[in-house]
Design an enzyme around this catalytic site. Structure first.
Site, PDB file in Angstrom:
ATOM      1  N   THR A 151       0.793  -1.110   0.074  1.00 18.02           N
ATOM      2  CA  THR A 151      -0.052  -0.086   0.188  1.00 18.02           C
ATOM      3  C   THR A 151       0.983   1.249  -0.158  1.00 18.02           C
ATOM      4  O   THR A 151       0.557   2.084  -0.367  1.00 18.02           O
ATOM      5  CB  THR A 151      -0.905  -0.171   1.094  1.00 18.02           C
ATOM      6  OG1 THR A 151      -1.689  -1.197   1.091  1.00 18.02           O
ATOM      7  CG2 THR A 151      -1.965   1.245   1.331  1.00 18.02           C
ATOM      8  N   ALA A 180      -0.923   4.052  -7.091  1.00 21.04           N
ATOM      9  CA  ALA A 180      -1.773   4.800  -6.665  1.00 21.04           C
ATOM     10  C   ALA A 180      -3.034   5.084  -7.759  1.00 21.04           C
ATOM     11  O   ALA A 180      -3.763   6.142  -7.295  1.00 21.04           O
ATOM     12  CB  ALA A 180      -1.397   6.284  -5.984  1.00 21.04           C
ATOM     13  N   ILE A 181      -3.166   4.274  -8.489  1.00 18.14           N
ATOM     14  CA  ILE A 181      -4.285   4.499  -9.347  1.00 18.14           C
ATOM     15  C   ILE A 181      -5.666   3.663  -9.183  1.00 18.14           C
ATOM     16  O   ILE A 181      -5.445   2.503  -8.965  1.00 18.14           O
ATOM     17  CB  ILE A 181      -3.905   3.881 -10.814  1.00 18.14           C
ATOM     18  CG1 ILE A 181      -2.599   5.292 -11.216  1.00 18.14           C
ATOM     19  CG2 ILE A 181      -4.655   4.044 -12.045  1.00 18.14           C
ATOM     20  CD1 ILE A 181      -1.771   5.065 -12.410  1.00 18.14           C
ATOM     21  N   HIS A 201      -7.923   2.014 -11.113  1.00 20.69           N
ATOM     22  CA  HIS A 201      -8.028   1.586 -12.493  1.00 20.69           C
ATOM     23  C   HIS A 201      -9.408   1.692 -13.028  1.00 20.69           C
ATOM     24  O   HIS A 201     -10.346   1.249 -12.187  1.00 20.69           O
ATOM     25  CB  HIS A 201      -7.655   0.422 -12.585  1.00 20.69           C
ATOM     26  CG  HIS A 201      -5.877   0.337 -12.616  1.00 20.69           C
ATOM     27  ND1 HIS A 201      -4.965   0.614 -13.554  1.00 20.69           N
ATOM     28  CD2 HIS A 201      -5.086   0.061 -11.510  1.00 20.69           C
ATOM     29  CE1 HIS A 201      -3.922   0.527 -13.095  1.00 20.69           C
ATOM     30  NE2 HIS A 201      -4.023   0.190 -11.763  1.00 20.69           N
ATOM     31  N   LYS A 214       1.124  -3.522 -17.101  1.00 23.09           N
ATOM     32  CA  LYS A 214       0.559  -2.489 -17.558  1.00 23.09           C
ATOM     33  C   LYS A 214       1.427  -1.588 -18.179  1.00 23.09           C
ATOM     34  O   LYS A 214       1.128  -0.562 -19.028  1.00 23.09           O
ATOM     35  CB  LYS A 214      -0.334  -1.849 -16.885  1.00 23.09           C
ATOM     36  CG  LYS A 214      -1.307  -2.645 -16.157  1.00 23.09           C
ATOM     37  CD  LYS A 214      -2.504  -1.907 -15.340  1.00 23.09           C
ATOM     38  CE  LYS A 214      -3.557  -2.786 -14.714  1.00 23.09           C
ATOM     39  NZ  LYS A 214      -3.057  -3.480 -13.521  1.00 23.09           N
ATOM     40  N   CYS A 222      12.456  19.216   7.871  1.00 28.78           N
ATOM     41  CA  CYS A 222      11.578  19.039   8.939  1.00 28.78           C
ATOM     42  C   CYS A 222      11.810  17.881   9.650  1.00 28.78           C
ATOM     43  O   CYS A 222      11.264  17.736  10.832  1.00 28.78           O
ATOM     44  CB  CYS A 222      10.047  19.538   8.396  1.00 28.78           C
ATOM     45  SG  CYS A 222       9.731  18.226   7.099  1.00 28.78           S
TER      46      CYS A 222
END
Lengths: 415, 481
Positions: free
Chosen positions: B46, B51-52, B54, B255, B446
């Site tokens: 994850t 992050a698509i 589909h 893909k 940071c």
């Protein structure tokens, strides 16, 4: 709220710019910084060597910052907003900033001076292969951890890159009890000052591997070692030259980039090599009323020149805010023949000529050359250069008289 | 036997699939517990994927992959509002650069229609270039309007927090070591913390799902990890790249290496696809980076390679069955949601629905009347209007202090993310939730500060704060003199 001059960043550049703006007649100056105190990155530079040109003394970073602060702290014309981050700057010179007490505030400047310094290039920018682990820190972050927060980033250290902060950190970490195993530099020369090579590496017997780089970082959760290899002239790793160094920390000193996030969306041009906005000798960008000074323009090796340059920006921003500007024209300065960068990138030629100082860097190590400034075929200035190295900025002071005969584009090169 | 906890259902694995399952379970009158061996949810597949969301034209018609993908895509359109998800519905293009590829995308179109994907059509070169003017060598493309891109970390946290809000429990740093059985049926999960008594187990252990299945006695499938590497660019150069999601025409294996703009406006290129045995090796390789750069250059020759900000690699759990392994196993009480590779992220809510439905039809738990589907709204400071910011700072001053300059993340957001129900406990945990350290300086500025905020908020020493997995401290104490 409208100010004559808004200065973004209260490090050495911002403080000098605000001081100079005040000295040159600006009545309302706002100086903004994200820190809890002024000084910027100088506060974490606890080594000495600052101030030789400005104060004739060897000061530490915090002391230099204190000296600069002394110049502005009682000036009623200067308002200081600390713990304040600028969110946006528009072409209309509106600055939106935020602070826990004041909330979100929008202020407008007749002129703006950007003095936001620079930031460090991260691992991802140079694409070092290997796992993504704890124990990979930039040199500046390591410096803040050690000098401001009171911790060390690890125990067995390899430093990639021999820029000044990397060298300074090699010494600092050694003094803090860490074992600095090596400094690895991809170039055939160091990018740091000679004095730092000598005082930070040689004095502590820390090996410097020139023409080498890290080709792999090992470990599962935390760094457990690196593979180093020799590189060829094209900086490509040479197969068969790899060797391992056992370490728990990799400190990256692989370059500084002007922090120009705030002005990325303004209609400005940027210098592909310095990374900063194009400026004239007054440090005015192409957008009238927008000035820039310090490491956001080009990364300096010595803070004294930052102060000097910011004084110029502060002065001309103040004059412009008071509508006290003279007419003139702009010509471009082009680098050629071994000169890599030049700031300013433009000359503003006022009706009455003024002295101009150029800050140059050469592309590679050179000896016994002449720096020649020309306009067309007309030689404006010629200065002997005994030795020049890419890591050290070279200054050229050109008197006003020499700039009378500028006809078109100016070139600066080695001959 | 002593139990340290009792449950009706234990979910193993806190990735997007496990947390979606936990949320689905929390709709029923049962005690659901999720165990995750790492210190946080969203730690493995994850955390590093494309992050698509589909559209669903890739997988063979009738496969779990195809069915779950199409259903999952529809569900995400509904969940977006409920769970406050960060999604950009950009649509996707599969770009063809030759006549052969034009033929291939027409096959994809036909398969997509058979899979039930809505709105697919073939675009001309001109239509493609209107959408993505920087692409080169384009002949045409398959346009799928229902595709989108999501921010997977917060999606996973939102699934988990919604489940917790409805009575489920998330136990982190708890690893499944084996199972307790009675009459060949699962009755407990052995962990490093002791045994959890349970009636059912759902295996959502990702890369390790075959290992967990074998521990339970199910050896019906095996998993081979497949590494995919990515390169992420600075937001400043997004305009030179793409606006949405651009796939090349796929090959048999994958893909292909895509070019995509994330929900936060950074463009990435990747992934490649290389099988390996190691289940933990997520190293980026020089050869891998060359591979994805070379491939992406076919569509955009002039990649701004001096503006990369990070590279990362993820492992996908490829099942020996060639499809997702879903539902009841031969072991009583043991269910699988395993072998979840692409389009697993899109499919996650549909997989959850499918597996939980199957479990409920056997176990007969009843639906809760008071399931709360909406999570409280939380808007990132970066996306607030100045008026909203003012309001927020009045409530909590820490929202007026920006800690991460690159992504404009405030101390208030960091503190809230540490104290939320499935809160951050590490520097990476903070980064995944509110993006402090995700920007162009990659935490250089940071990260040391975030570690100190974590120490303060968690009441631990700075040297105890971990960056991410395992023993990964940021700070070591200076030697006492």
């Amino acid at each position: 709220m409208e100010y004559d001059v808004i200065v973004i960043g209260a490090g050495p550049a911002g403080m000098a710019a605000a001081q100079s703006a005040q000295e040159n007649g600006a009545k309302k100056i706002l100086l903004i910084d994200r820190g809890m105190v002024t000084g910027g990155i100088l506060l974490q530079c606890i080594h000495n060597g600052f101030g030789v040109h400005q104060y004739g003394e060897m000061l530490t970073g915090p002391t230099y910052a204190q000296r600069a602060y002394e110049q502005i702290k009682d000036k009623k014309e200067i308002t200081l907003w600390l713990d304040t981050v600028v969110l946006t700057v528009t072409a209309k010179k509106e600055v939106t900033c935020v602070n826990p007490e004041r909330g979100v505030k929008k202020v407008v400047g007749k002129t703006i001076i950007l003095a936001s310094g620079c930031r460090e290039r991260p691992r991802g920018a140079i694409r070092i292969p290997g796992q993504r682990l704890a124990g990979i820190v930039t040199a500046g972050a390591a410096q803040r951890m050690v000098n401001c927060f009171g911790f060390i980033p690890g125990k067995k250290i390899v430093i990639l890159g021999s820029g000044d902060i990397g060298l300074i950190m090699a010494r600092r970490l050694t003094l803090e009890g860490c074992e600095v195993k090596a400094v690895v530099e991809i170039c055939p020369y160091s990018n740091g000052l000679q004095r730092n090579i000598s005082q930070c590496l040689n004095d502590f017997d820390i090996p410097l591997y020139l023409s080498h780089t890290i080709v792999d970082i090992h470990g599962r959760d935390r760094v457990a070692g690196v593979t180093v290899a020799k590189v060829d002239e094209k900086m490509q790793a040479i197969a068969g030259t790899e060797f391992q160094i056992d370490c728990d920390t990799v400190v990256l000193s692989v370059g500084l980039i002007p922090e120009r996030t705030l002005i990325n969306n303004l209609p400005l041009q940027f210098d592909a090599l310095t990374g900063g906005p194009l400026v004239d000798q007054h440090r005015q960008t192409e957008l009238a009323g927008f000035f820039a000074a310090g490491n956001v323009v080009h990364v300096h090796d010595i803070v004294d020149y930052v102060t000097e340059e910011a004084m110029i920006a502060g002065k001309f921003a103040a004059l412009q805010a008071q509508n006290n500007v003279v007419g003139g024209r702009r010509v471009q300065i082009k680098c050629e023949k071994g000169v890599r960068t030049c700031v300013p990138q433009f000359l503003f030629l006022p009706d009455v000529a003024e002295d101009v100082k150029l800050y140059l860097r050469v592309s590679k190590f050179v000896r016994e050359k002449h720096l020649v400034v020309k306009s067309g075929n007309n030689v404006l200035w010629n200065q002997y250069l005994m030795a020049g190295r890419p890591s050290e900025m070279i200054m050229l002071d050109i008197p006003a008289d020499s700039l009378q005969n500028v006809t078109d584009e100016i070139t600066v090169g080695l001959e | 036997m002593n139990f340290f906890k009792e449950a009706d259902v234990v979910v193993i694995g806190g990735g997007i699939v496990g947390t979606a399952i936990l949320r689905e379970l929390s709709k029923y009158k049962l005690k659901a517990v999720l165990i995750e061996k790492e210190h946080d949810v969203a730690m493995a597949t994850t955390a590093a994927n494309s992050a698509i969301l589909h559209a669903g034209f890739d997988a063979p018609t009738g496969s779990h992959k195809a069915v779950m993908n199409v259903r999952g895509n529809i569900m995400f359109h509904e969940l977006e509002e409920e769970l406050n998800l960060d999604i950009r519905w950009t649509g996707s293009l599969v770009v063809a650069t030759s006549d052969d590829e034009m033929f291939s995308i027409k096959e994809l179109l036909a398969r997509g229609k058979a899979n039930g994907v809505q709105g697919l059509k073939i675009l001309s070169k001109e239509e493609v270039l209107k959408m993505e003017p920087n692409l080169q060598n384009v002949k045409g493309a398959l346009w799928a309007p229902s595709a989108g891109v999501i921010w997977p970390f917060t999606a996973c946290v939102s699934f988990a927090e919604c489940a917790v809000q409805n009575g489920a429990e998330v136990l982190r740093n708890v690893e499944c070591l084996g199972f307790v059985k009675e009459n060949e049926a699962i009755c407990g999960v052995e962990t490093n913390e002791g045994v959890i008594k349970t009636k059912y187990v759902i295996n959502a252990a990702g890369i390790y799902s075959d290992v967990i299945a074998k521990l339970a006695g199910d050896d019906s499938f095996s998993i081979s990890p497949r590494k995919g590497e990515y390169i992420l660019f600075d937001k400043a150069v997004s305009g030179q790249l793409v606006n949405g999601i651009v796939f090349p025409t796929p090959t048999k294996k994958s893909k292909g290496i895509l070019i995509c703009t994330t929900t936060h406006g950074n463009v990435f290129i990747g992934p490649n696809a290389n099988e390996q045995d190691d289940r933990e090796d997520r190293a980026v390789t020089a050869a891998g980076m060359d591979e994805i750069i070379k491939s992406a250059r076919k569509l955009i020759p002039d990649l701004p390679l001096n503006k990369t900000i990070t590279e990362f690699a993820g492992l996908r759990a490829v099942s020996s069955t060639g499809d997702f392994v879903l539902g009841k196993s031969k072991i009583n009480g043991f269910y699988n949601a395993a072998g979840i590779q692409s389009p697993g992220l899109t499919s996650a809510p549909a997989i959850a629905e499918y597996v939980v439905n199957e479990l409920i039809s056997e176990a007969k738990y009843t639906v809760k009347e008071n399931f709360v589907k909406d999570l409280p709204r939380r808007k990132p400071f970066l996306r607030m209007t100045n008026e909203e910011r003012e309001e927020r700072i009045k409530q909590n001053k820490l929202y007026g202090r920006v800690v991460c300059r690159c992504e404009t993340v405030t101390e208030g957001e960091i503190v809230d993310d540490i104290h939320s129900s499935v809160g951050a406990t590490t520097v990476d945990g903070v980064k995944r939730r509110c993006r402090a350290g995700m920007g162009r300086c990659q935490g250089g500025f940071c990260e040391p500060t975030v570690a100190l905020i974590l120490a303060r908020e968690l009441g631990i020493s700075a040297t105890e704060v971990m960056r991410s997995k395992g023993k990964s401290p940021i700070y070591y104490p200076k030697e006492s003199r």
